[in-house]
Write an enzyme that holds these catalytic residues in place. Sequence first.
Site, PDB file in Angstrom:
ATOM      1  N   GLU A  33       0.837  -1.210   0.000  1.00 17.87           N
ATOM      2  CA  GLU A  33       0.000   0.000   0.000  1.00 17.87           C
ATOM      3  C   GLU A  33       0.870   1.257   0.000  1.00 17.87           C
ATOM      4  OE1 GLU A  33      -4.258  -1.437   1.811  1.00 17.87           O
ATOM      5  OE2 GLU A  33      -2.901  -0.435   3.211  1.00 17.87           O
ATOM      6  N   GLU A  73      -6.154  -7.085  -1.747  1.00 25.00           N
ATOM      7  CA  GLU A  73      -6.709  -7.111  -0.395  1.00 25.00           C
ATOM      8  C   GLU A  73      -8.201  -6.841  -0.474  1.00 25.00           C
ATOM      9  OE1 GLU A  73      -5.073  -4.817   2.764  1.00 25.00           O
ATOM     10  OE2 GLU A  73      -2.992  -5.206   2.151  1.00 25.00           O
TER      11      GLU A  73
END
Length: 400
Positions: free
Chosen positions: A180, A290
């Site tokens: 991320e 995710e």
Amino acid sequence: MKKTVLSFVIWGLAAATSLPLYASETVVIKPLRNEPTDFIKGADVSTLYEVEHQGAKFYNAQHQQQDAMAILKANGFNYIRLRLWVDPKDSTGHPYGGGDNDLATTLALAKRAKALGMKVLLDFHYSDFWTDPGKQFKPKAWQGMNYDQLVTTIHDYTRDTIQQFRQAGALPDMVQIGNEINSGILWPEGKSWGEGGGEFDRLAGLLKAAISGMKSSLGPDDHVKIMLHLAEGTKNDTFRWWFDEIIKRDVPFDVIGLSMYTYWNGPISALQSNMDDISKRYHKDVIVVEAAYAWTLANCDKAENSFQQKEETAGGYPATLQGQADYLHDLMQSVIDVPQQRGKGIFYWEPAWITPPGNTWATEAGMKYINDHWKLGNARENQALFNCQGEVLPSIKVFN
């Protein structure tokens, strides 16, 4: 194709005051349209080794105890994602929790996945603990290094790590260079904004060094795909901003990874629009790396869950077994529908993260490292694909 109706009995008690002793629910599994034979159905099980050592056991639909990875494989999963932290313990040896994913732990899980015939995605965090857009702390051993030293260190660390996986017979099939990384890696040197100029030049240099290190460990017949992963998969402006800068600097990669939680990020339709755009704009495959959704609002420990009534309202699906299954169906269908077969799959985040005694997202030592002080415990067990006694949920059948 007809809808498949599956009835299961969910045994056990997730919380004595919240769920009945015996609960049953009929879950309708909707078929996917035009599903490719190689579509990735992945699971991030980074906490598995830790919860097992804390006493967790897992049971298949026949109420037989079984390895959680084997249960996932039997229900259609073909890929395992594993995070890697550099040194997840403090200077006195106290572990940080959250899976304690040092090299030994992550390598052991990767070997188990490979032994089951599953592929592996290795998620380098380049930190000693959790990273995301709000925190990208350098490993303790890397503190005090200047930029040039960090470039050398990230190259060598990535090279050496991949060598060890390769030598152990667990070479990853795909590698994430950072987790991320909207705001970059290795703050402040690798931060993507707010550092007085040249941010993406420095970030690109670090990414290139890590990728070069990874490639230098491969043999002539090894094929490992490289993923760059951003959070907030519905935000097209963020993805365009970030990847325009990365492409401009010739950072080599194969796959764009996206995190997608409807209760935080917005509807799947917005994800669809973003995936359609960026796959075409950059000529890259996309994977939702995710994703998760709650099957109940009940809580199994003393830490409040991150998915509660507010998240159910924002998420667009009821917090039920059927709602969880429908969310996953719609998410997978959106990836399948990306034009030119650029949508390659999804990874469910932590389907086996349940709540044995002592389990916690972070110990006191871990909280101190990331300067995020909250309660001990697990805030996500109601988004697993197992109940709190480790019994598989019928919603998992959406992956079959």
